[in-house]
Scaffold this motif. Structure first.
Motif, PDB file in Angstrom:
ATOM      1  N   ALA A 227      -2.318  -6.097   3.154  1.00  0.00           N
ATOM      2  CA  ALA A 227      -3.085  -5.157   2.268  1.00  0.00           C
ATOM      3  C   ALA A 227      -4.697  -5.549   2.407  1.00  0.00           C
ATOM      4  N   GLY A 231      -7.186  -2.831   2.760  1.00  0.00           N
ATOM      5  CA  GLY A 231      -8.655  -2.695   2.116  1.00  0.00           C
ATOM      6  C   GLY A 231      -9.669  -2.611   2.718  1.00  0.00           C
ATOM      7  N   THR A 307      -8.744  -1.705  -6.084  1.00  0.00           N
ATOM      8  CA  THR A 307      -8.266  -2.761  -6.974  1.00  0.00           C
ATOM      9  C   THR A 307      -7.259  -2.538  -8.022  1.00  0.00           C
ATOM     10  N   ALA A 310      -4.086  -2.015  -6.022  1.00  0.00           N
ATOM     11  CA  ALA A 310      -3.466  -3.485  -5.685  1.00  0.00           C
ATOM     12  C   ALA A 310      -2.715  -4.183  -6.732  1.00  0.00           C
ATOM     13  N   ALA A 318       1.801  -7.628  -3.675  1.00  0.00           N
ATOM     14  CA  ALA A 318       0.785  -7.385  -4.153  1.00  0.00           C
ATOM     15  C   ALA A 318       0.061  -8.492  -5.050  1.00  0.00           C
ATOM     16  N   VAL A 321      -2.889 -10.018  -3.581  1.00  0.00           N
ATOM     17  CA  VAL A 321      -3.944  -9.252  -3.579  1.00  0.00           C
ATOM     18  C   VAL A 321      -4.750  -9.234  -4.988  1.00  0.00           C
ATOM     19  N   SER A 322      -3.696  -9.230  -6.041  1.00  0.00           N
ATOM     20  CA  SER A 322      -4.178  -9.186  -7.266  1.00  0.00           C
ATOM     21  C   SER A 322      -4.439 -10.349  -8.174  1.00  0.00           C
ATOM     22  N   MET A 407      -0.578   0.580   0.696  1.00  0.00           N
ATOM     23  CA  MET A 407       0.269  -0.486  -0.338  1.00  0.00           C
ATOM     24  C   MET A 407       1.414   0.116  -0.878  1.00  0.00           C
TER      25      MET A 407
END
Length: 456
Positions: A227, A231, A307, A310, A318, A321-322, A407
């Motif tokens: 991811a 991005g 954002t 994600a 995820a 990523v988050s 994603m």
């Protein structure tokens, strides 16, 4: 030529203010990320290994890649604005026997002088920013407590060399038009605008847009576990697409203005018609204002939507990523990109509107009143903001759709509507009041005197 270059800068300080701010930000950005690289490189391996993770070098590389490119984009745009404001003076120099080489040397002297002037404060801001950034990384557990920003001047010198290289390259390209044409033609071109976008520029723009589309395909084809790479590819694609928009700007702006101008003419028959005619007739001038607005909306919108996508992704990957750390990094990158775009927008708006003093004075001499001119500028500002927002939204939509495909498998991203409206409102609040405030100052003064003074 050195004395002449410095004299031009003293005579027109406002023309170089935007360039100075852009160079300051670029110098600070390069110093910041260079200092982070140096901090990681000068730290013993056992100290760096105290924290598991990518480390400051990898984070700075991923974080700074887009930021540095945007910084250089803003520098090139600011330099173009500074040169446009002294186009008439450069043309006059050509008519009094200045050679093309001397004209280019004059421009280079201005770039070097401004860069050297902005280097010390840029270094100070960059080192302070690096220490603050590193402290936040250590607080979030992404950097070892023993890592320190060194006091070595290498990152500063590298930043100075890089900014000088970009500035001199951009000045060579920007000064090419005025230095390659005949003196009489250069003087005539200083007060007119070509009606069509040149074929080389249009072809280059199409090529850059094609490259942006390839980057979008690369981002969309990344697996969900990659991811971060998706991005970065999507964000880089948005920047490349915006560069393509800048190259094809006059053509694209003319098409959008023609589409949006009809309702404006219907709502405001007088001011709307004149604003529409001005914007379509001066497509290059419109493009120079629209592109920074599109940059602000496109990059900020891409970051926010990616954002949000994600954070709401169904994939278990995820979570990384988050995470709080990643969200902080994205927010910091968004703030930096928005700062660059806002500086570019304000600088271009002020420069382009201020150089229209003679145009406003001529309109006043043929019977236009100041309130009528302000109504025309209001209509122009609203149309300009709309065109910039539409172009930026198109880029943000394409980039976030590619990221969403990587994603979630769906090209429909999760859009934070309230935050996106905030970006649109911010772009409008920068554009409309910026044009009106500069225009209000430009329409004052005796019209006959302003016509005689030209662009002074």
């Amino acid at each position: 030529m050195v004395a002449l270059a410095l004299g031009q800068m003293r005579r027109r300080p406002a023309a170089f203010t935007g360039l100075a701010v852009a160079l300051l930000l670029a110098m600070a950005t390069l110093t910041l990320f260079g200092s982070l690289f140096a901090a990681d490189a000068t730290t013993p391996a056992d100290v760096r290994g105290a924290v598991s993770g990518p480390g400051p070098t990898v984070i700075a590389g991923a974080f700074g890649e887009i930021s540095v490119l945007v910084a250089f984009f803003v520098v090139v745009n600011a330099l173009g604005s500074a040169l446009r404001q002294q186009h008439q003076e450069l043309a006059l120099l050509r008519t009094v026997a200045a050679t093309p080489r001397q004209a280019r040397r004059l421009v280079r002297g201005q770039v070097v002088a401004t860069t050297l002037l902005m280097a010390p404060p840029g270094w100070v801001v960059g080192v302070a920013g690096a220490r603050r950034f590193l402290a936040e990384l250590q607080r979030l557990g992404m950097a070892a407590p023993g890592v320190r920003v060194p006091s070595a001047p290498v990152p500063m010198l590298v930043a100075l060399a890089a900014v000088l290289a970009v500035g001199l390259t951009a000045s060579a390209v920007a000064a090419r038009r005025i230095s390659r044409v005949a003196p009489a033609a250069a003087l005539a071109a200083s007060s007119t605008e070509h009606g069509r976008t040149g074929a080389p520029r249009l072809l280059a723009g199409i090529g850059v847009l094609a490259g942006g589309i390839l980057l979008l395909r690369l981002a969309a084809s990344r697996p969900a576990e990659q991811a971060d790479k998706a991005g970065q590819a999507a964000l880089l694609a948005s920047l490349v697409l915006l560069i393509g928009v800048a190259l094809t700007g006059p053509f694209a702006a003319r098409l959008l203005t023609a589409a949006l101008g009809a309702p404006l003419r219907a709502l405001a028959p007088g001011a709307g018609w004149l604003a529409d005619a001005n914007l379509r007739g001066y497509a290059r001038r419109l493009s120079s204002v629209v592109v920074p607005v599109a940059l602000l909306v496109g990059l900020s919108g891409t970051m926010l939507i990616m954002t949000s996508t994600a954070e709401h992704a169904a994939s278990p990957t995820a979570n990384g990523v988050s995470s709080a750390s990643d969200v902080w990094l994205r927010q910091a990158e968004l703030a930096l990109l928005a700062c660059f775009a806002a500086v570019s927008t304000l600088n271009t708006l002020v420069a382009v509107t201020a150089e229209r003093r003679r145009e406003f004075a001529l309109l006043r001499l043929v019977g236009a009143t100041r309130p009528q001119l302000m109504r025309m500028l209001t209509a122009e500002a609203m149309l300009t903001a709309a065109v910039g927002v539409l172009l930026g939204s198109a880029v943000a939509g394409a980039a976030s759709a590619a990221f969403s495909t990587a994603m979630t498998g769906s090209p429909v991203p999760s859009v934070p509507v309230a935050a996106c409206w905030f970006i649109v409102a911010g772009a409008a609040l920068l554009t409309v009041p910026g044009i009106l405030a500069t225009g209000l100052r430009a329409v004052h003064g005796p019209a006959a005197e302003l016509v005689g003074r030209g662009r002074d």
